[in-house]
Design a protein around this motif. Structure first.
Motif: not given
Lengths: 438, 255
Positions: A224, A226-228, A230-232, A234-236, A286, A290
């Motif tokens: 999870n 790594l997925a985070s 991965h998503s971040l 380029r954008t952040e 992540r 929260r």
């Protein structure tokens, strides 16, 4: 065949029940010199008292102090010889360290020689009695009574001698023979039990080592994260970087194979807190707003020894079952304190969350069960895990382990740290107590 | 033809955004009608919007993706996303339900989209198949009580909730509507019926001795007769007297 030392006390489970203050000699090998001297110290005063009492009664009956003194002089050595001659000979024999079979024969022989010596002593006593005491009695009870006293029937004589011999045997080490014959077996059994215990301990240690080596980063967490990232990326990119840094810290702290002391089952509270804070730091990136967390552990307790990989289980649980399921998220607090428990002191380390709380009813909880098993394997009844719901919501899980005074401990911890960490400045340094990371 | 609609349920904001972005590139016609960050809002969106496609993270706050899939209508095609395939969704790869492993790869998503495009608009998957697949998945996931599977008991006394390791428990005693869970120096109450406990306790360790009592065999101290001639049992370290009913007396017959 393994032989044991005759000069050392026996292991406590070889002999049973020497609670009486006079039984101390039985803690040594039967027919060893330490045994002999201790036994003599118990028996000699006892038989001396008997001899003195006998003499006192006699001198009172005859109204003659001189005969009493004489009886003491003759009686005491004879009585003492009854109780020591056999055992002394047997002890001498045992210290020759003959092969076991021959030793046993020789020890039995020694006891019987002891009985013979006692018989000799008894004979001397009767000669003395006939020469010194009997005439006085005859004078006292002159006539047929005195005559009868002098001439005893042979049957009676035989019975009296029989009783004497039995008494000499019992007093002169006969009872100890039984213990002696059992001793080798008991000693071997005790050795065997010791060996079993040693192996059990060794296995326990090996199991612990294995648990530590097999320690994994929870796959869900890892992928999870790594997925985070991965998503971040380029954008952040800055957040992606922060996550990677936190993940690297966590992997280094939690996977022993990434550290120098591979397979060590020892670690400090500071190390375990590091495992937890790096995990929380990743989760924080992540879960963003929260998740909040803080560490309230006094600096003085951080060098205390603390078993690896159990605190992180509690933190993972707090996240997984407390904070993650809660739509509003939650706060996780790591704290530690020294608590007085009866007459001992305990180090209590707690993980508190204000998440959704405990769900009533039975549950499987394998992770927490491992925590308990590890604590039991290391500390027995002195290591506990207590999990309590909080009235304000959420859960507190507390691990208690025996608290050891610092000093000796911190020296070792300091040496370990020196060996492990690069010189100051290269590392970021451990955060101090009470910092807020929310 | 109307644009197909989709609901995305993923609790991590960054990952959710990434999926939306990828779908926008691969399947521009797809209209994302709801983005949910927890199980409950996902359930609401899936049931009320009846989307053609639902991307559901299996692990989410509130409800799991599996539970939401179960509630989805027959026209909704479910795609699970998971970081770690602990439920072995991969076993159903060619079946009714698709899945994506995280981090989601573009090629894998393209493949999945291609398959979905063929299916969307048809009731190609009959709901009984889906139900069966979900049952199987849930079976892997749920810790359905099996013998000896209980390790912890959570109960409360007043407003304090406590969690006991099962090996701390000396006995369970049903009283009115609850069950007492008693340890050496503590006790809580639970609402799980004895019958259910019995199904999940180790039968070697725990014995039923009365309609209302399950006791840890190793904790039995002694059995005594009361004035009426009934058997009663004492547990080590406790003063409680537990009834033993005649049906279970065979356990205590002398050897």
């Amino acid at each position: 065949m393994a032989r044991y030392s005759l000069d050392e006390p026996l292991p406590s489970d070889v002999f049973a029940g020497v609670a009486s203050p006079f039984g101390g000699y039985r803690g040594y090998a039967t027919f060893s010199w330490p045994w002999f001297w201790r036994r003599t110290a118990v028996f000699a005063p006892f038989v001396t008292a008997i001899a003195v009492f006998q003499a006192a009664v006699l001198s009172a009956q005859l109204g003659d102090a001189r005969i009493g003194m004489l009886c003491v002089l003759v009686g005491v050595p004879i009585w003492v010889s009854f109780v020591i001659s056999g055992p002394a000979l047997a002890s001498f024999v045992r210290h020759l360290r003959l092969p076991l079979g021959r030793e046993r024969t020789a020890v039995v022989g020694a006891i019987f020689v002891g009985v013979l010596i006692s018989c000799g002593g008894q004979y001397l006593a009767s000669v003395f009695s006939r020469a010194e005491v009997s005439p006085r009695f005859s004078a006292l009870f002159s006539g047929p009574a005195g005559q009868k006293f002098r001439e005893t029937a042979p049957v009676v004589v035989a019975i009296v001698w029989g009783c004497d011999i039995a008494l000499f045997f019992l007093l002169g080490g006969g009872l100890a023979l039984r213990t002696y014959f059992r001793e080798q077996r008991s000693w071997e059994n005790a050795q065997h039990a010791l060996e079993v215990e040693r192996l059990r301990r060794q296995k326990n240690e090996a199991d612990l080592r294995l648990t530590v080596l097999q320690a994994q980063v929870e796959p869900h967490f890892l992928f999870n994260t790594l997925a985070s990232i991965h998503s971040l990326i380029r954008t952040e990119p800055a957040r992606a970087e922060a996550t990677i840094e936190a993940l690297a810290d966590h992997l280094r702290a939690s996977m022993p194979r990434f550290r120098a002391e591979v397979g060590s089952t020892h670690s400090t509270l500071a190390q375990q807190i590091e495992v937890c804070t790096s995990y929380l730091a990743v989760m924080k990136v992540r879960m963003a707003h929260r998740l909040r967390y803080s560490v309230e552990v006094p600096e003085t307790l951080r060098s205390h020894e603390f078993p690896p990989l159990i605190l992180i289980s509690l933190v993972e649980n707090a996240i997984k079952h407390g904070v993650e399921p809660s739509p509003t998220g939650g706060n996780v607090v790591l704290s530690a304190a020294v608590a007085v428990h009866g007459d001992s002191r305990q180090l209590a380390v707690s993980v508190t969350d204000d998440g959704v709380g405990l769900r009533p009813g039975p549950s499987g909880g394998l992770g927490l069960n491992n925590v308990r098993e590890q604590l039991a394997a290391r500390f027995g009844l002195n290591g506990t895990l207590v999990i309590r719901g909080r009235t304000v919501g959420g859960v507190t899980a507390t691990i208690r382990v025996p608290y050891e005074e610092q000093g000796a401990l911190s020296d070792r911890a300091a040496t370990e740290r020196l060996a492990r960490e690069p010189p100051a400045g290269a590392s970021e340094g451990t955060p101090s107590g009470g910092e807020e990371m929310a | 033809m109307t644009r197909p609609q989709a609901v995305i349920a993923e609790d991590e904001e960054a990952q959710r955004r990434k999926l939306v972005e990828l779908l926008g590139e691969i399947w521009p016609e797809l209209e994302i009608v709801a983005q949910c960050e927890d199980g409950l809002s996902a359930l609401e969106s899936v049931t009320s919007l009846q989307p053609a496609v639902a991307y559901l993270d299996i692990r989410m706050p509130g409800l799991t993706g599996l539970e939401i899939a179960r509630a989805a209508g027959p026209g909704t095609h479910v795609v699970f996303t998971t970081a770690y395939d602990e439920y072995a969704v991969s076993a159903f790869d060619h079946g009714a339900i698709d899945y994506l492993l995280k981090p989601i790869k573009r090629e894998r998503l393209e493949q999945s989209v291609a398959r979905l495009k063929q299916r969307v608009g048809s009731h190609s998957v009959n709901s009984t198949t889906i139900g069966a697949v979900l049952d199987a998945l849930q079976g892997r996931m749920a810790s359905r009580p099996t013998l000896g599977s209980i390790r912890w008991i959570t109960g409360s006394l007043g407003n304090i909730t406590k969690m006991f390791g099962i090996d701390e428990v000396l006995f369970f005693q049903a009283q009115d509507k609850h069950v007492r869970v008693v340890t050496l120096d503590d006790e809580v109450q639970i609402r799980t019926p004895l019958r259910e406990l019995l199904a999940a306790l180790d039968p070697e360790a725990f014995w039923r001795i009365h309609r209302s009592v399950i006791v840890r065999a190793a904790a039995i101290h002694r059995i005594e007769l009361d004035v009426e001639g009934k058997l009663q049992l004492r547990v080590k370290g406790r003063t409680d007297l537990l009834p033993v009913s005649s049906a279970y007396q065979y356990r205590f017959k002398p050897m």
